[in-house]
Write a protein that holds these residues in place. Sequence first.
Motif, PDB file in Angstrom:
ATOM      1  N   LEU A  56       0.965  -1.198  -0.123  1.00  0.00           N
ATOM      2  CA  LEU A  56      -0.098  -0.005  -0.025  1.00  0.00           C
ATOM      3  C   LEU A  56       0.731   1.331  -0.023  1.00  0.00           C
ATOM      4  O   LEU A  56       0.659   2.119  -0.713  1.00  0.00           O
ATOM      5  CB  LEU A  56      -0.747  -0.102   1.225  1.00  0.00           C
ATOM      6  CG  LEU A  56      -1.861  -1.052   1.213  1.00  0.00           C
ATOM      7  CD1 LEU A  56      -2.751  -1.010   2.369  1.00  0.00           C
ATOM      8  CD2 LEU A  56      -2.788  -0.786   0.144  1.00  0.00           C
ATOM      9  N   LEU A  57       1.938   1.448   0.797  1.00  0.00           N
ATOM     10  CA  LEU A  57       2.890   2.567   0.862  1.00  0.00           C
ATOM     11  C   LEU A  57       3.484   2.627  -0.429  1.00  0.00           C
ATOM     12  O   LEU A  57       3.737   3.583  -1.045  1.00  0.00           O
ATOM     13  CB  LEU A  57       3.569   2.415   2.202  1.00  0.00           C
ATOM     14  CG  LEU A  57       3.003   2.215   3.342  1.00  0.00           C
ATOM     15  CD1 LEU A  57       3.871   2.390   4.672  1.00  0.00           C
ATOM     16  CD2 LEU A  57       2.326   3.722   3.697  1.00  0.00           C
ATOM     17  N   LEU A  58       4.022   1.518  -0.951  1.00  0.00           N
ATOM     18  CA  LEU A  58       4.961   1.500  -2.172  1.00  0.00           C
ATOM     19  C   LEU A  58       4.015   1.906  -3.219  1.00  0.00           C
ATOM     20  O   LEU A  58       4.359   2.989  -3.983  1.00  0.00           O
ATOM     21  CB  LEU A  58       5.355   0.021  -2.501  1.00  0.00           C
ATOM     22  CG  LEU A  58       6.548   0.125  -3.582  1.00  0.00           C
ATOM     23  CD1 LEU A  58       7.794   0.916  -3.126  1.00  0.00           C
ATOM     24  CD2 LEU A  58       6.825  -1.403  -3.767  1.00  0.00           C
ATOM     25  N   LEU A 107       5.260  13.564   5.298  1.00  0.00           N
ATOM     26  CA  LEU A 107       5.212  12.582   4.496  1.00  0.00           C
ATOM     27  C   LEU A 107       5.384  12.909   2.877  1.00  0.00           C
ATOM     28  O   LEU A 107       4.720  14.068   2.439  1.00  0.00           O
ATOM     29  CB  LEU A 107       3.675  12.064   4.176  1.00  0.00           C
ATOM     30  CG  LEU A 107       3.124  11.250   5.581  1.00  0.00           C
ATOM     31  CD1 LEU A 107       1.763  10.726   5.424  1.00  0.00           C
ATOM     32  CD2 LEU A 107       4.175  10.059   6.153  1.00  0.00           C
ATOM     33  N   THR A 108       6.261  12.449   2.228  1.00  0.00           N
ATOM     34  CA  THR A 108       6.675  12.792   0.851  1.00  0.00           C
ATOM     35  C   THR A 108       6.596  11.487  -0.072  1.00  0.00           C
ATOM     36  O   THR A 108       6.351  10.409   0.348  1.00  0.00           O
ATOM     37  CB  THR A 108       7.863  13.227   0.602  1.00  0.00           C
ATOM     38  OG1 THR A 108       8.938  12.250   1.075  1.00  0.00           O
ATOM     39  CG2 THR A 108       8.237  14.512   1.482  1.00  0.00           C
ATOM     40  N   ALA A 109       6.441  11.468  -1.275  1.00  0.00           N
ATOM     41  CA  ALA A 109       6.302  10.300  -2.077  1.00  0.00           C
ATOM     42  C   ALA A 109       7.497   9.561  -1.923  1.00  0.00           C
ATOM     43  O   ALA A 109       7.371   8.314  -1.837  1.00  0.00           O
ATOM     44  CB  ALA A 109       6.152  10.913  -3.525  1.00  0.00           C
ATOM     45  N   GLY A 110       8.731  10.292  -1.854  1.00  0.00           N
ATOM     46  CA  GLY A 110       9.917   9.168  -1.894  1.00  0.00           C
ATOM     47  C   GLY A 110       9.974   8.766  -0.473  1.00  0.00           C
ATOM     48  O   GLY A 110      10.415   7.438  -0.276  1.00  0.00           O
ATOM     49  N   GLY A 111       9.378   9.408   0.509  1.00  0.00           N
ATOM     50  CA  GLY A 111       9.326   8.627   1.946  1.00  0.00           C
ATOM     51  C   GLY A 111       8.541   7.567   1.944  1.00  0.00           C
ATOM     52  O   GLY A 111       8.745   6.502   2.530  1.00  0.00           O
ATOM     53  N   LEU A 112       7.390   7.670   1.232  1.00  0.00           N
ATOM     54  CA  LEU A 112       6.377   6.330   1.269  1.00  0.00           C
ATOM     55  C   LEU A 112       6.964   5.056   0.564  1.00  0.00           C
ATOM     56  O   LEU A 112       6.765   4.115   0.960  1.00  0.00           O
ATOM     57  CB  LEU A 112       4.991   6.683   0.486  1.00  0.00           C
ATOM     58  CG  LEU A 112       4.176   7.906   1.238  1.00  0.00           C
ATOM     59  CD1 LEU A 112       2.806   8.181   0.382  1.00  0.00           C
ATOM     60  CD2 LEU A 112       3.661   7.284   2.641  1.00  0.00           C
ATOM     61  N   ILE A 113       7.681   5.687  -0.637  1.00  0.00           N
ATOM     62  CA  ILE A 113       8.426   4.415  -1.379  1.00  0.00           C
ATOM     63  C   ILE A 113       9.431   3.790  -0.458  1.00  0.00           C
ATOM     64  O   ILE A 113       9.580   2.693  -0.580  1.00  0.00           O
ATOM     65  CB  ILE A 113       8.828   5.051  -2.473  1.00  0.00           C
ATOM     66  CG1 ILE A 113       8.046   5.463  -3.710  1.00  0.00           C
ATOM     67  CG2 ILE A 113       9.883   4.010  -3.397  1.00  0.00           C
ATOM     68  CD1 ILE A 113       8.377   6.104  -4.982  1.00  0.00           C
ATOM     69  N   TRP A 114      10.161   4.445   0.231  1.00  0.00           N
ATOM     70  CA  TRP A 114      11.326   4.106   0.951  1.00  0.00           C
ATOM     71  C   TRP A 114      10.588   3.107   1.979  1.00  0.00           C
ATOM     72  O   TRP A 114      11.327   2.168   2.739  1.00  0.00           O
ATOM     73  CB  TRP A 114      12.176   5.239   1.425  1.00  0.00           C
ATOM     74  CG  TRP A 114      13.254   4.786   2.225  1.00  0.00           C
ATOM     75  CD1 TRP A 114      13.499   5.107   3.637  1.00  0.00           C
ATOM     76  CD2 TRP A 114      14.568   3.883   2.100  1.00  0.00           C
ATOM     77  NE1 TRP A 114      14.696   4.308   4.080  1.00  0.00           N
ATOM     78  CE2 TRP A 114      15.204   3.786   3.090  1.00  0.00           C
ATOM     79  CE3 TRP A 114      14.730   3.226   0.548  1.00  0.00           C
ATOM     80  CZ2 TRP A 114      16.627   3.018   3.025  1.00  0.00           C
ATOM     81  CZ3 TRP A 114      15.882   2.557   0.709  1.00  0.00           C
ATOM     82  CH2 TRP A 114      16.693   2.243   1.827  1.00  0.00           C
ATOM     83  N   ASP A 115       9.570   3.703   2.925  1.00  0.00           N
ATOM     84  CA  ASP A 115       9.053   3.005   3.755  1.00  0.00           C
ATOM     85  C   ASP A 115       8.352   1.614   3.507  1.00  0.00           C
ATOM     86  O   ASP A 115       8.536   0.946   4.287  1.00  0.00           O
ATOM     87  CB  ASP A 115       7.756   3.933   4.586  1.00  0.00           C
ATOM     88  CG  ASP A 115       8.391   4.857   5.311  1.00  0.00           C
ATOM     89  OD1 ASP A 115       9.456   4.981   5.646  1.00  0.00           O
ATOM     90  OD2 ASP A 115       7.574   5.824   5.632  1.00  0.00           O
ATOM     91  N   GLY A 116       7.846   1.670   2.476  1.00  0.00           N
ATOM     92  CA  GLY A 116       7.174   0.399   1.994  1.00  0.00           C
ATOM     93  C   GLY A 116       8.375  -0.718   1.481  1.00  0.00           C
ATOM     94  O   GLY A 116       8.308  -1.671   1.912  1.00  0.00           O
ATOM     95  N   ILE A 117       9.478  -0.132   1.087  1.00  0.00           N
ATOM     96  CA  ILE A 117      10.603  -1.143   0.765  1.00  0.00           C
ATOM     97  C   ILE A 117      11.333  -1.519   2.099  1.00  0.00           C
ATOM     98  O   ILE A 117      11.413  -2.673   2.374  1.00  0.00           O
ATOM     99  CB  ILE A 117      11.915  -0.197   0.059  1.00  0.00           C
ATOM    100  CG1 ILE A 117      11.536  -0.323  -1.403  1.00  0.00           C
ATOM    101  CG2 ILE A 117      13.087  -1.204  -0.070  1.00  0.00           C
ATOM    102  CD1 ILE A 117      12.379   0.752  -2.322  1.00  0.00           C
ATOM    103  N   LEU A 118      11.246  -0.608   3.215  1.00  0.00           N
ATOM    104  CA  LEU A 118      11.699  -1.041   4.606  1.00  0.00           C
ATOM    105  C   LEU A 118      10.741  -1.870   5.062  1.00  0.00           C
ATOM    106  O   LEU A 118      11.145  -2.792   5.853  1.00  0.00           O
ATOM    107  CB  LEU A 118      12.082   0.045   5.268  1.00  0.00           C
ATOM    108  CG  LEU A 118      13.208   1.142   5.097  1.00  0.00           C
ATOM    109  CD1 LEU A 118      13.133   2.119   6.054  1.00  0.00           C
ATOM    110  CD2 LEU A 118      14.370   0.200   5.107  1.00  0.00           C
ATOM    111  N   LEU A 119       9.409  -1.651   4.798  1.00  0.00           N
ATOM    112  CA  LEU A 119       8.434  -2.787   5.392  1.00  0.00           C
ATOM    113  C   LEU A 119       8.582  -4.172   4.870  1.00  0.00           C
ATOM    114  O   LEU A 119       8.157  -5.258   5.378  1.00  0.00           O
ATOM    115  CB  LEU A 119       6.974  -2.302   5.168  1.00  0.00           C
ATOM    116  CG  LEU A 119       6.467  -1.301   6.190  1.00  0.00           C
ATOM    117  CD1 LEU A 119       4.986  -0.622   5.922  1.00  0.00           C
ATOM    118  CD2 LEU A 119       6.540  -2.133   7.803  1.00  0.00           C
ATOM    119  N   MET A 120       8.954  -4.130   3.555  1.00  0.00           N
ATOM    120  CA  MET A 120       9.244  -5.478   2.636  1.00  0.00           C
ATOM    121  C   MET A 120      10.543  -6.103   3.611  1.00  0.00           C
ATOM    122  O   MET A 120      10.607  -7.216   3.646  1.00  0.00           O
ATOM    123  CB  MET A 120       9.544  -5.372   1.413  1.00  0.00           C
ATOM    124  CG  MET A 120       8.287  -5.037   0.545  1.00  0.00           C
ATOM    125  SD  MET A 120       8.593  -4.880  -1.282  1.00  0.00           S
ATOM    126  CE  MET A 120       7.549  -3.837  -1.861  1.00  0.00           C
TER     127      MET A 120
END
Length: 137
Positions: A56-58, A107-120
């Motif tokens: 979802l975040l990614l 919250l930024t777009a890049g931050g959400l992408i990075w958070d999605g990768i870290l959650l993976m």
Amino acid sequence: MDQPHRAEYSRPPLSTPRTDLSSSPFALRLVRTGIWSVCFFIFYFVQQLAELLAPLLLIAGVLWKALPAVVGSLSHAAASADPQARDAIGSVASAIPSHIVIAGHDLTAGGLIWDGILLMALAAAGATLATVAGKNV
């Protein structure tokens, strides 16, 4: 002649109690199993939560990152079209925020992408730790 001194070795009796884990009391094994079960639950719960939120975040981050480019290409296509459409697309493009502050979190777009990768990565670590805990139960 004298016989050389011989050391006498005796074998321990077969009924000597062993000190390995299999002879530990039942209560100790029950506590050990309980602790590993709680660890397994925590690791598996974190894994499931991370697997749910990571995509979802990614996806939200990628869409938010791509949205200004898509709207920008629409405004270039609409430049030769109706001036009202061009103004409407321009106002939509200017309304897309680059960051959002929610409860003090930026919250930024890049931050959400990075958070999605870290959650993976957290989901993978949770799966690994749940497997180790499951083998020790």
